[in-house]
Design a protein around this motif. Structure first.
Motif, PDB file in Angstrom:
ATOM      1  N   LEU A 229       6.565   8.699  -6.734  1.00  0.00           N
ATOM      2  CA  LEU A 229       5.362   9.138  -6.005  1.00  0.00           C
ATOM      3  C   LEU A 229       5.517  10.603  -5.612  1.00  0.00           C
ATOM      4  O   LEU A 229       6.628  11.125  -5.582  1.00  0.00           O
TER       5      LEU A 229
ATOM      6  N   ILE B  15       8.169   3.571   1.230  1.00  0.00           N
ATOM      7  CA  ILE B  15       7.268   4.466   0.470  1.00  0.00           C
ATOM      8  C   ILE B  15       6.209   5.093   1.394  1.00  0.00           C
ATOM      9  O   ILE B  15       5.573   6.070   1.048  1.00  0.00           O
ATOM     10  N   HIS B  16       6.056   4.538   2.598  1.00  0.00           N
ATOM     11  CA  HIS B  16       5.103   5.088   3.566  1.00  0.00           C
ATOM     12  C   HIS B  16       5.783   6.008   4.597  1.00  0.00           C
ATOM     13  O   HIS B  16       5.100   6.683   5.359  1.00  0.00           O
TER      14      HIS B  16
ATOM     15  N   THR C  51       9.867  -4.050  -5.046  1.00  0.00           N
ATOM     16  CA  THR C  51       8.967  -3.492  -4.027  1.00  0.00           C
ATOM     17  C   THR C  51       8.897  -1.968  -4.061  1.00  0.00           C
ATOM     18  O   THR C  51       7.924  -1.394  -3.582  1.00  0.00           O
TER      19      THR C  51
ATOM     20  N   VAL D 114       2.514  -1.702  -5.667  1.00  0.00           N
ATOM     21  CA  VAL D 114       1.372  -1.147  -4.936  1.00  0.00           C
ATOM     22  C   VAL D 114       0.376  -2.263  -4.643  1.00  0.00           C
ATOM     23  O   VAL D 114       0.339  -3.287  -5.326  1.00  0.00           O
ATOM     24  N   HIS D 115      -0.398  -2.030  -3.597  1.00  0.00           N
ATOM     25  CA  HIS D 115      -1.412  -2.982  -3.182  1.00  0.00           C
ATOM     26  C   HIS D 115      -2.636  -2.713  -4.056  1.00  0.00           C
ATOM     27  O   HIS D 115      -3.185  -1.616  -4.015  1.00  0.00           O
TER      28      HIS D 115
ATOM     29  N   HIS E 118      -0.670   3.575   3.683  1.00  0.00           N
ATOM     30  CA  HIS E 118      -0.845   2.161   3.379  1.00  0.00           C
ATOM     31  C   HIS E 118      -2.274   1.957   2.858  1.00  0.00           C
ATOM     32  O   HIS E 118      -3.222   2.497   3.451  1.00  0.00           O
ATOM     33  N   GLY E 119      -2.422   1.159   1.817  1.00  0.00           N
ATOM     34  CA  GLY E 119      -3.765   0.813   1.356  1.00  0.00           C
ATOM     35  C   GLY E 119      -4.572   0.205   2.493  1.00  0.00           C
ATOM     36  O   GLY E 119      -5.775   0.467   2.632  1.00  0.00           O
TER      37      GLY E 119
ATOM     38  N   MET F 157      -4.270   6.629  -4.681  1.00  0.00           N
ATOM     39  CA  MET F 157      -3.363   6.883  -3.563  1.00  0.00           C
ATOM     40  C   MET F 157      -4.017   7.794  -2.537  1.00  0.00           C
ATOM     41  O   MET F 157      -4.772   8.697  -2.891  1.00  0.00           O
TER      42      MET F 157
ATOM     43  N   HIS G 227       8.344  -0.288  -6.606  1.00  0.00           N
ATOM     44  CA  HIS G 227       7.274   0.047  -7.557  1.00  0.00           C
ATOM     45  C   HIS G 227       6.036  -0.819  -7.358  1.00  0.00           C
ATOM     46  O   HIS G 227       5.194  -0.927  -8.247  1.00  0.00           O
TER      47      HIS G 227
ATOM     48  N   PHE H  80      -0.962  -7.707  -5.745  1.00  0.00           N
ATOM     49  CA  PHE H  80       0.041  -6.642  -5.820  1.00  0.00           C
ATOM     50  C   PHE H  80       0.288  -6.307  -7.281  1.00  0.00           C
ATOM     51  O   PHE H  80       0.347  -7.203  -8.128  1.00  0.00           O
TER      52      PHE H  80
END
Lengths: 133, 141
Positions: B56, B44-45, A67, A71-72, B62-63, B94, A69, A128
């Motif tokens: 990053l 990550i957020h 998780t 991304v959505h 968040h997407g 991003m 690494h 994902f």
């Protein structure tokens, strides 16, 4: 690499009680505060009532998605009816696909939400992408 | 809170019509509020250090926050949140705190018999880099 034998694994949320407070907290967070005569959840609120299914997938120690690494990549929703305060919604998520290309891995997660009368409310699909450094 | 708006007039909609743009500047506070409201507290957020270790530049939005903006572009124009029948798209880049996300949309199709509208949607940052692509929504008006 996530093992493909996990395709088909499902995760079910506890019934999620939709409240006016929860809808308003979501609207305030995203800045979508236009008033309508009737309080209806924004369509993307499906991510809130279904969230526990995503969380169960991400924290499944057997599947062990990377998780940090993850991304959505893509998201889709279809809606059968609007969601309002008082709805009691249960979401089932299913790992629909696992594949890899180069150092990238793709996990497809399909979700379906039903109300207390077992009637369909919404469906969703998430892609994902995990980039292995 | 902004004022109640009438639902869009189906008859007046034409294929090719552009929706009014929606611009949003993302802040760290908004990302935190979104994490709390949605339940998605992935570090990550929220945690700069963690995000940097994951490769990053720092925390990212968040997407689904970007998709919520695109969603709002649609429902503000429709004047109805309940009219949306489907919504989809791709997170192409991003979004970082401080970025201004500009959401755009056009009417792709109109089905008079089913009173359905299909919209083409997207979002880009202040440098014109696309952050949300292949967006499509369907609404029943």
């Amino acid at each position: 690499m996530t093992e493909t034998r996990f395709v088909g694994r499902t995760y079910e949320t506890e019934p999620f009680e939709v409240t006016a407070e929860s809808i308003r907290a979501y609207m305030n967070a995203v800045g979508d505060t236009r008033v309508e005569p009737d309080l209806v959840a924004p369509p993307t609120y499906a991510m809130v009532y279904g969230f526990d299914a995503y969380w169960q997938l991400w924290s499944d120690k057997e599947v062990a998605l990377d998780t940090a690494h993850l991304v959505h990549g893509e998201q889709s929703f279809t809606y059968h009816r609007p969601v309002r305060p008082g709805d009691l919604l249960k979401t089932t998520g299913r790992i629909a696909g696992i594949s890899a290309r180069g150092n990238m891995e793709f996990v497809t997660f399909d979700l379906s939400a039903k109300d207390a009368g077992d009637q369909p409310v919404s469906e969703a699909s998430a892609l994902f992408i995990i980039r292995t450094p | 809170m902004t004022a109640v708006r009438e639902v869009v007039d189906f008859k007046a909609i034409k294929i090719g019509d552009a929706l009014p743009d929606l611009r949003k500047t993302v802040t760290v506070e908004q990302i935190r509020a979104y994490a709390a409201a949605s339940g998605d507290r992935n570090p990550i957020h929220l945690d700069d250090e963690f995000a940097r270790r994951a490769g990053l530049p720092g925390v990212i939005a968040h997407g689904m926050l970007t998709m919520a903006f695109v969603n709002q572009l649609v429902t503000d124009w429709l004047g109805s949140r309940g009219a949306v029948r489907s919504l989809q798209g791709r997170f192409a880049g991003m979004v970082l705190p401080g970025d201004e996300v500009r959401c755009t949309g056009t009417v792709l199709n109109k089905d008079d018999s089913r009173r359905r509208i299909t919209l083409s949607l997207g979002a880009a940052n202040q440098r014109g880099e696309r952050v949300f692509t292949k967006g499509v929504a369907e609404a029943e008006v």
